[in-house]
Design a protein around this motif. Structure first.
Motif, PDB file in Angstrom:
ATOM      1  N   TYR A  12       0.855  -1.179   0.000  1.00  0.00           N
ATOM      2  CA  TYR A  12       0.000   0.000   0.000  1.00  0.00           C
ATOM      3  C   TYR A  12       0.897   1.237   0.000  1.00  0.00           C
ATOM      4  N   THR A  26      -2.332   3.747  -3.778  1.00  0.00           N
ATOM      5  CA  THR A  26      -2.054   2.684  -4.742  1.00  0.00           C
ATOM      6  C   THR A  26      -1.924   1.368  -3.995  1.00  0.00           C
ATOM      7  N   LEU A  32      -5.724   3.419  -7.078  1.00  0.00           N
ATOM      8  CA  LEU A  32      -7.107   3.065  -6.764  1.00  0.00           C
ATOM      9  C   LEU A  32      -8.025   4.232  -7.108  1.00  0.00           C
ATOM     10  N   GLU A  33      -9.265   3.876  -7.468  1.00  0.00           N
ATOM     11  CA  GLU A  33     -10.255   4.880  -7.838  1.00  0.00           C
ATOM     12  C   GLU A  33     -10.736   5.613  -6.585  1.00  0.00           C
ATOM     13  N   PHE A  40     -11.375   5.133  -1.106  1.00  0.00           N
ATOM     14  CA  PHE A  40     -10.895   4.617  -2.387  1.00  0.00           C
ATOM     15  C   PHE A  40     -11.517   3.245  -2.628  1.00  0.00           C
ATOM     16  N   VAL A  42     -11.242  -0.582  -4.554  1.00  0.00           N
ATOM     17  CA  VAL A  42     -10.356  -1.570  -5.145  1.00  0.00           C
ATOM     18  C   VAL A  42     -11.204  -2.763  -5.580  1.00  0.00           C
ATOM     19  N   ARG A  44     -11.352  -6.585  -5.967  1.00  0.00           N
ATOM     20  CA  ARG A  44     -10.701  -7.817  -5.523  1.00  0.00           C
ATOM     21  C   ARG A  44     -11.577  -9.003  -5.885  1.00  0.00           C
ATOM     22  N   GLU A  48     -16.090  -5.292  -5.493  1.00  0.00           N
ATOM     23  CA  GLU A  48     -15.537  -3.988  -5.125  1.00  0.00           C
ATOM     24  C   GLU A  48     -15.443  -3.873  -3.607  1.00  0.00           C
ATOM     25  N   GLU A  65      -9.928  -1.182   5.767  1.00  0.00           N
ATOM     26  CA  GLU A  65     -10.518  -1.934   4.668  1.00  0.00           C
ATOM     27  C   GLU A  65     -11.969  -2.268   4.984  1.00  0.00           C
TER      28      GLU A  65
END
Length: 161
Positions: A12, A26, A32-33, A40, A42, A44, A48, A65
């Motif tokens: 990260y 990132t 990442l959006e 943000f 991601v 996976r 999402e 997370e």
């Protein structure tokens, strides 16, 4: 300033511009959006997941997370808090100088707190970080005090001479 952490084989990287406030996250080198100011997204395994940024560059940064896992990128130790707050001692003296002294001391002391946080997040040696923070606190407080003295002296000369 960039903060990096590795957890469960994932790298990260969080970047926060202290001047503009722009944030970027990132994961394994992929940006990442950004969903909003501190969230943000991601992708996976086709699902999402949202990652929230908690804190900031000065107070410390933790990534939270979607499943509740916390990834600590930066956490201040007690002596880092002391060095970040150290320049703010000049505010007490500055307030005694009225609006001009208070304004100048607030500007310079808060700027120095940000500079000290940057120094503490750097890769410099421990002793150099401590010396740099103390040096900056002395220089910044001396700078606002000298500017205040010049302004106050000029005002006194204009009105009382």
């Amino acid at each position: 300033m960039q903060l990096i952490a590795e957890k469960d084989g994932n790298l990260y990287s969080y970047t926060e511009n202290i001047w503009t406030g722009k944030k970027e996250l990132t994961l394994n080198g992929v940006a990442l959006e950004k969903r909003n100011k501190k969230v943000f997204a991601v992708n996976r395994d086709g699902a999402e997941e949202l990652i929230a940024v908690k804190g900031n560059f000065i107070t410390g940064v933790t990534l939270v997370e979607g499943d509740g896992n916390n990834i600590v990128l930066a956490q201040n130790k007690w002596y880092e808090w002391v060095l970040i707050v150290l320049p703010l001692l000049g505010l007490g003296v500055g307030i005694l100088g009225g609006a001009i002294g208070g304004g100048l001391s607030a500007l310079f002391c808060l700027l120095c707190a940000g500079v000290n946080a940057t120094i503490l997040r750097s890769n410099a040696k421990f002793g150099l970080k401590i010396a740099g923070c103390i040096f900056m606190a002395v220089v910044m407080n001396l700078a606002w005090f000298l500017i205040y003295g010049a302004i106050a002296g000029g005002i006194t000369k204009i009105f009382f001479d």
